[in-house]
Motif scaffolding. Sequence first.
Motif, PDB file in Angstrom:
ATOM      1  N   THR A 224       7.212   3.477   1.474  1.00 16.36           N
ATOM      2  CA  THR A 224       7.066   4.867   1.043  1.00 16.36           C
ATOM      3  C   THR A 224       8.338   5.371   0.383  1.00 16.36           C
TER       4      THR A 224
ATOM      5  N   THR B 215       2.344   9.703  -3.306  1.00 16.48           N
ATOM      6  CA  THR B 215       2.001  10.685  -4.340  1.00 16.48           C
ATOM      7  C   THR B 215       1.891  12.112  -3.799  1.00 16.48           C
TER       8      THR B 215
ATOM      9  N   GLY C 246       8.702   3.709  -2.981  1.00 14.96           N
ATOM     10  CA  GLY C 246       7.634   4.205  -3.844  1.00 14.96           C
ATOM     11  C   GLY C 246       7.910   5.610  -4.355  1.00 14.96           C
TER      12      GLY C 246
ATOM     13  N   MET D 113       8.423   6.774  -8.237  1.00 18.66           N
ATOM     14  CA  MET D 113       7.625   7.859  -8.822  1.00 18.66           C
ATOM     15  C   MET D 113       8.522   8.943  -9.411  1.00 18.66           C
TER      16      MET D 113
ATOM     17  N   GLY E 240      -7.953   6.327  -7.109  1.00 23.44           N
ATOM     18  CA  GLY E 240      -6.710   6.386  -7.881  1.00 23.44           C
ATOM     19  C   GLY E 240      -6.958   6.276  -9.376  1.00 23.44           C
TER      20      GLY E 240
ATOM     21  N   SER F 217       2.440   2.177  -3.201  1.00 26.97           N
ATOM     22  CA  SER F 217       1.556   2.749  -4.213  1.00 26.97           C
ATOM     23  C   SER F 217       1.213   4.201  -3.905  1.00 26.97           C
ATOM     24  N   PHE F 218      -0.039   4.504  -3.622  1.00 24.17           N
ATOM     25  CA  PHE F 218      -0.505   5.883  -3.618  1.00 24.17           C
ATOM     26  C   PHE F 218       0.001   6.758  -2.475  1.00 24.17           C
TER      27      PHE F 218
ATOM     28  N   TYR G 119       0.836  -1.204   0.000  1.00 25.32           N
ATOM     29  CA  TYR G 119       0.000   0.000   0.000  1.00 25.32           C
ATOM     30  C   TYR G 119       0.870   1.254   0.000  1.00 25.32           C
TER      31      TYR G 119
ATOM     32  N   SER H 180      -2.465  -0.862  -6.441  1.00 24.94           N
ATOM     33  CA  SER H 180      -3.649  -0.842  -5.580  1.00 24.94           C
ATOM     34  C   SER H 180      -4.545  -2.052  -5.843  1.00 24.94           C
TER      35      SER H 180
ATOM     36  N   TYR I 182       0.860   3.548 -12.373  1.00 26.50           N
ATOM     37  CA  TYR I 182       1.693   2.651 -11.560  1.00 26.50           C
ATOM     38  C   TYR I 182       1.027   2.378 -10.211  1.00 26.50           C
ATOM     39  N   CYS I 183       0.528   3.436  -9.579  1.00 29.97           N
ATOM     40  CA  CYS I 183      -0.119   3.296  -8.268  1.00 29.97           C
ATOM     41  C   CYS I 183      -1.399   2.479  -8.355  1.00 29.97           C
TER      42      CYS I 183
END
Length: 444
Positions: free
Chosen positions: A389, A267, A392, A396, A328, A263-264, A260, A421, A416-417
């Motif tokens: 994080t 961002t 990730g 990004m 997302g 991923s997002f 998790y 997800s 990508y995220c």
Amino acid sequence: MGKNRYVFWGLVVTTLISALDTNIMQTASPTIVKQLGGRELFAWIFVVYMLASTVTVPLYGKLSDMYGRKKLLMISVALFTVGSILCGLANSMVSLIIYRGIQGLGAGGMVPLSMIIVGDLFTIEKRGKIQAVFSSIWAISSIVGPIMGSFFVETLTWRWIFFINIPIGLLTILCLIPYKEQIEFKKTHIDYKGFFLFGASITLLLLATNVSEPLWYAVVGVIGLVLFVCVERKEAQPFLPVTLFKNKGILMTNLFMLIYCLSFFGTSNYIPLFLQEGAHMNTYKSGLILLSIALGWMFGSTPAGKWIIRFGYKKLFIIGSVITAISGFALYIFIKEITYTNLFMILTVQGFSFGLLFALGTIASQEFAEPNIKGLSTSLQMFLRNIGTSIGVMIMGLIINHTASIVIGMQNVFLYCFILSIITVILSFFIPAKTPTSSENEDG
């Protein structure tokens, strides 16, 4: 809350000092480099802090299960404060980097130990509300921090971004003094050999995300982790007990939170940049967009404890991961022509899922674990969040840097995220549906 009130405020101040330090540095660091020189070492101001604060997280959790949370938290705050004083007195870039490492060694225990103490003191229902408060502090600090950094640099001197930590650190320790732990802690052998292998391997893997030629760092880091697993299997009292990974609840929750955070969650580091360069907004307005995540986080985290009692973990993990995936996907589809208002709304929805899932993850890491490894279990999950994080955010950055424009770059980031997800949605179905009864461990 009764007699735990002062402890609670001590934990709030601990979170505040961590959040402010992280965000103030972003504004002040260019000025620091101009005065101290050593521009080629600029990145290491942040890298050494990240390494020290990340690698030590599991060790703090292990030690807290042996010697108590209060002592370790006071030591970590004191270490962070001493590091801050030294940073404020630094007269070269090399000395500043060394002192930032000392700061990081203290920071590695501050937030995880605060969460562990919350798990010791408060019921499941209240833990969600308390985590919402802590998360709001981080969100608000992301806006207030840069403003404070600018104020210190322009009005006083950059050294005050570190000296301001002195009274805050002292206040934290004073608030913690009345806290009397009710849990019996068992002193056991510490597997320093395992910790060294683990720490060195993770350090190399993290360095691989911050150097120009990462391959050898990554290869040696992976080899180190393999050696770590081999050594730990033969250790009578390993640094990371195998029972942690035999526990399905802990295993699946940690795996879920790792993916998790890959991923997002990272961002938010790039959305203000996207608004500044892609939509030509000023710094202030682009920063305010992050309040949407804080707002949604509060609504998702605050009732999480009550929802766990009512619905159990599995349903909530599924709901949270599905909301993240849908929001997302909307960002991926509409990001090229999205308005500020619509972006704010989508990020608020996503912030809701962040708040819900992070509260679920923290509480699950405590409730699924045996009492004698609760501290290690909690700190391990926070460690994995930091790793996820960090990696990730690096991925990004690479995606954005290899595209023609920031707008296309952000769309590719959201793709990508979104793909990751989907993996978290699948993983959520394997998390146990255990619904614990309300804790009876709160005083007052």
